[in-house]
Design a protein around this motif. Sequence first.
Motif, mmCIF file in Angstrom:
data_model
loop_
_atom_site.group_PDB
_atom_site.id
_atom_site.type_symbol
_atom_site.label_atom_id
_atom_site.label_comp_id
_atom_site.label_asym_id
_atom_site.label_seq_id
_atom_site.Cartn_x
_atom_site.Cartn_y
_atom_site.Cartn_z
ATOM 1 N N LEU A 37 0.837 -1.211 0.000
ATOM 2 C CA LEU A 37 0.000 0.000 0.000
ATOM 3 C C LEU A 37 0.866 1.253 0.000
ATOM 4 C CD1 LEU A 37 -2.808 -0.965 2.566
ATOM 5 C CD2 LEU A 37 -3.041 -0.762 0.059
ATOM 6 N N ALA A 38 1.985 1.185 0.752
ATOM 7 C CA ALA A 38 2.876 2.352 0.810
ATOM 8 C C ALA A 38 3.450 2.645 -0.574
ATOM 9 C CB ALA A 38 3.992 2.111 1.820
ATOM 10 N N LYS A 39 3.847 1.602 -1.293
ATOM 11 C CA LYS A 39 4.353 1.800 -2.658
ATOM 12 C C LYS A 39 3.248 2.332 -3.575
ATOM 13 C CE LYS A 39 8.596 0.297 -2.198
ATOM 14 N NZ LYS A 39 9.657 1.331 -2.117
ATOM 15 N N LEU A 40 2.059 1.774 -3.386
ATOM 16 C CA LEU A 40 0.933 2.185 -4.229
ATOM 17 C C LEU A 40 0.616 3.663 -4.062
ATOM 18 C CD1 LEU A 40 -1.391 1.011 -6.107
ATOM 19 C CD2 LEU A 40 -2.769 0.899 -4.022
ATOM 20 N N TYR A 41 0.617 4.114 -2.797
ATOM 21 C CA TYR A 41 0.243 5.512 -2.523
ATOM 22 C C TYR A 41 1.456 6.442 -2.453
ATOM 23 C CZ TYR A 41 -4.535 3.974 -1.495
ATOM 24 O OH TYR A 41 -5.796 3.470 -1.591
ATOM 25 N N GLY A 42 2.660 5.885 -2.706
ATOM 26 C CA GLY A 42 3.851 6.724 -2.679
ATOM 27 C C GLY A 42 4.227 7.212 -1.288
ATOM 28 N N VAL A 43 3.976 6.385 -0.274
ATOM 29 C CA VAL A 43 4.335 6.768 1.103
ATOM 30 C C VAL A 43 5.703 6.184 1.430
ATOM 31 C CG1 VAL A 43 3.748 6.389 3.532
ATOM 32 C CG2 VAL A 43 1.944 6.900 1.854
ATOM 33 N N GLU A 44 6.564 6.986 2.077
ATOM 34 C CA GLU A 44 7.881 6.487 2.473
ATOM 35 C C GLU A 44 8.098 6.678 3.954
ATOM 36 O OE1 GLU A 44 10.424 8.660 -0.162
ATOM 37 O OE2 GLU A 44 10.587 6.944 -1.518
ATOM 38 N N GLY A 45 9.269 6.231 4.392
ATOM 39 C CA GLY A 45 9.623 6.457 5.805
ATOM 40 C C GLY A 45 9.235 5.306 6.689
ATOM 41 N N GLU A 46 9.048 5.619 7.971
ATOM 42 C CA GLU A 46 8.800 4.628 9.007
ATOM 43 C C GLU A 46 7.454 3.927 8.790
ATOM 44 O OE1 GLU A 46 10.308 3.098 11.535
ATOM 45 O OE2 GLU A 46 8.357 2.132 11.701
ATOM 46 N N LEU A 47 7.512 2.671 8.361
ATOM 47 C CA LEU A 47 6.276 1.935 8.099
ATOM 48 C C LEU A 47 6.050 0.798 9.084
ATOM 49 C CD1 LEU A 47 6.587 1.706 4.215
ATOM 50 C CD2 LEU A 47 4.971 3.138 5.512
ATOM 51 N N SER A 48 7.089 0.452 9.889
ATOM 52 C CA SER A 48 6.930 -0.691 10.802
ATOM 53 C C SER A 48 5.838 -0.388 11.829
ATOM 54 C CB SER A 48 8.248 -1.023 11.498
ATOM 55 O OG SER A 48 8.574 -0.080 12.501
ATOM 56 N N GLU A 49 5.682 0.896 12.139
ATOM 57 C CA GLU A 49 4.661 1.273 13.110
ATOM 58 C C GLU A 49 3.252 1.011 12.554
ATOM 59 O OE1 GLU A 49 3.995 5.371 13.921
ATOM 60 O OE2 GLU A 49 2.414 4.592 15.239
ATOM 61 N N VAL A 50 3.107 1.149 11.247
ATOM 62 C CA VAL A 50 1.817 0.856 10.615
ATOM 63 C C VAL A 50 1.585 -0.654 10.573
ATOM 64 C CG1 VAL A 50 0.360 1.209 8.596
ATOM 65 C CG2 VAL A 50 2.100 2.929 9.196
ATOM 66 N N ALA A 51 2.637 -1.399 10.168
ATOM 67 C CA ALA A 51 2.512 -2.860 10.091
ATOM 68 C C ALA A 51 2.169 -3.437 11.464
ATOM 69 C CB ALA A 51 3.812 -3.467 9.566
ATOM 70 N N ARG A 52 2.753 -2.859 12.520
ATOM 71 C CA ARG A 52 2.512 -3.303 13.898
ATOM 72 C C ARG A 52 1.033 -3.271 14.235
ATOM 73 N NH1 ARG A 52 3.649 1.187 17.187
ATOM 74 N NH2 ARG A 52 1.366 1.220 17.283
ATOM 75 N N GLN A 53 0.315 -2.296 13.649
ATOM 76 C CA GLN A 53 -1.105 -2.170 13.956
ATOM 77 C C GLN A 53 -1.961 -3.218 13.241
ATOM 78 O OE1 GLN A 53 -2.516 2.017 14.138
ATOM 79 N NE2 GLN A 53 -0.363 2.550 13.921
ATOM 80 N N GLY A 54 -1.328 -3.921 12.282
ATOM 81 C CA GLY A 54 -2.020 -5.046 11.657
ATOM 82 C C GLY A 54 -1.822 -6.307 12.476
ATOM 83 N N SER A 55 -0.552 -6.609 12.765
ATOM 84 C CA SER A 55 -0.195 -7.751 13.586
ATOM 85 C C SER A 55 1.135 -7.390 14.230
ATOM 86 C CB SER A 55 -0.052 -8.998 12.711
ATOM 87 O OG SER A 55 0.509 -10.057 13.455
ATOM 88 N N GLY A 56 1.211 -7.489 15.538
ATOM 89 C CA GLY A 56 2.398 -7.019 16.260
ATOM 90 C C GLY A 56 3.701 -7.435 15.589
#
Lengths: 404, 404
Positions: free
Chosen positions: B142-161
């Motif tokens: 999704l980050a690649k799709l929407y062109g989002v960069e940077g700290e993404l582990s915090e987002v992934a954590r909210q899906g599954s720790g």
Amino acid sequence: MAEEKPSTVVTCTAPVNIAVVKYWGKRDEELILPINSSLSVTLHQDQLKTTTTAAISRDFKEDRLWLNGKEDDIGHPRLQSCLREIRRLARKRRGGNGDSGSGDHPPLSLAYKVHIASENNFPTAAGLASSAAGYACLVYTLAKLYGVEGELSEVARQGSGSACRSMFGGFVQWIVGESADGKDSVALQVAPETHWPELRVLILVVSAEKKPVGSTAGMQTSVKTSLLLKHRAEAVVPERMEQMIQHIQERDFEAFAELTMKDSNQFHATCMDTFPPIFYLNDVSKQVIALVHRFNAHYGKAKVAYTFDAGPNAVLFALEDTVDDLVEVVKRSFPPENNGGQFLKGLPVHKASLSDELLTAVVRDPVPGAIRYLLLTKPGPGPMMVEDASSHLLGADGLPQSSP
Amino acid sequence: MAEEKPSTVVTCTAPVNIAVVKYWGKRDEELILPINSSLSVTLHQDQLKTTTTAAISRDFKEDRLWLNGKEDDIGHPRLQSCLREIRRLARKRRGGNGDSGSGDHPPLSLAYKVHIASENNFPTAAGLASSAAGYACLVYTLAKLYGVEGELSEVARQGSGSACRSMFGGFVQWIVGESADGKDSVALQVAPETHWPELRVLILVVSAEKKPVGSTAGMQTSVKTSLLLKHRAEAVVPERMEQMIQHIQERDFEAFAELTMKDSNQFHATCMDTFPPIFYLNDVSKQVIALVHRFNAHYGKAKVAYTFDAGPNAVLFALEDTVDDLVEVVKRSFPPENNGGQFLKGLPVHKASLSDELLTAVVRDPVPGAIRYLLLTKPGPGPMMVEDASSHLLGADGLPQSSP
């Protein structure tokens, strides 16, 4: 203080106990000082007991020991500790002149050799912690033989830690103590066996293939390697001791049951946290645990508790009015295999007719033959002397009688 | 900072990870904030990976999701958290005008619906923690799709720790963090996968009958009831994190192996200390543990380590020069049953000829069929974008392609 005339032959019996706040780990291997206090229920001797006869005579050439009819090594260090300690107390009691054979007791010199015979009314192999009953009985019998009175749990403790708790009936705590010489690490009765007449104890002897790691070696490894055991001993058990004493005093079965289960689980958790890990529970033990939780969930409260020592056998607690149902549920979950033996031993059980609702909720995937037999018992009294001379395990010649 | 032109369809892959300092317990269920830090090894995607394709189009009527070819519920709260968070970051990045379809990206309104298709190259049922790879892949794609960069582990954590740890390759720590909003509870790479080229990972997929307690529910009960878990999180893990990082940095296999085993055991100990207790290890798991300890005892040092997550499958670590012997020992201890499938998957293994000494010391009571298959892999890289358009899981119509 009048001196009693010591007998030349004495027979006593002592009970097994099952801990509900577990002992696991020594701070002193020699004196057997624990890292935490513990609390147990003494089981009734009508079902489980050790009988010991001890005799002294000027004719005996050496100290000798027979276990379940077979001569054994009396040189075992822990047995020697108990013998030495009782003789020391006897000497002290006689004002230091016991060895000289003076005064009232000319024939009973402490220098005379002792013969000891001991047997259990249950199979040693059943994993029912026979060493506690064995050492309690040894110490109690020797004390009667030598006319020693007073605090004896400290002596029994030096034979086998949990033996000190078998020196009393009912509900017994073993205080961790603080002193380096172990004088304050003793057993105390919390309540006598008459305190909670409705309480019943159902032992499930599991068909295990393997002998698990022995508790002495297991404890040593746990103390060395488990960070969780250290925390349990320091921070968890002190509070649990207070809670357990209160639950017993108030005869609060639900609270007693829940804490008993939690403490058994935590003990096994510290075994798993040991390195290499120790597993005492097998798949059948886990099935019993799951069964008890389903049973309690069905009733919406803890009507049964489990506890496991260093082996796969389960010990269940329940009140009298639950026992018939519980036994039926256990029988249906672990149908007995027809091997000629009696499946249900001990106190009588009445046939229960279970509701379909209970059966559906609780009995799942029966495992035939997984449990060898059940033994129903209840809290019972501490060690006692047997007055009937025909009960002596040693004959007039100081040798084991052939079994009646 | 130049804005990239977001694509309308993107496909990425992400890896599975296996923790060597375990995560168990949340302090915040909503944000998925853990009670302690954890550390894992990212496994190579050549053996285990999730592939996800995400596409946006003005033609899509609603957000839709397909897992392994079957349409699934996109309304899952955790999936919605990730989607919402990525869209929020995209909006922020575009200076708040993303929704208006202005400027450079007229066709890529954030209001457009998204189609997502995801699949694993391994059976979901194998109990190989597919949710970590799945959420890592979702967020990365999704980050690649929407062109989002940077700290993404915090987002992934909210899906599954544990998904936050799959956002990097090699050796990855997930910092417990302190802040209530979870901004500092992120994953960091300790060392890349190239750091320890000799390290190998052998997964033993155990033939289990039952689905164990799910980890979300299990954690909740543990946090509520286990006093040992609380102590572990507060007093044990912080030091273990430092030690584990050092062992990895120094490539000290023995120390890494011992701490890995101890931490797995302690995690399972806290599960047993949970009330009611949770058992993830079955008798086969325990046989694997005993086997590894015998193997190590034979060599007088830790040449193999085991670790177990919330299920009976074993994950073993060993260095390259031990793998051939290890696989042979495992095959002899758990002889494969001829069920038509391949027993050894993944990286190639050479035939080993074991000494009689080793066999006698290590292989005992073989249990045929207890292990379904072995998978040999090694540490690998983090998520990556797949440039080859033929890999897209969604066709030009935005619907799943039939599998090639």
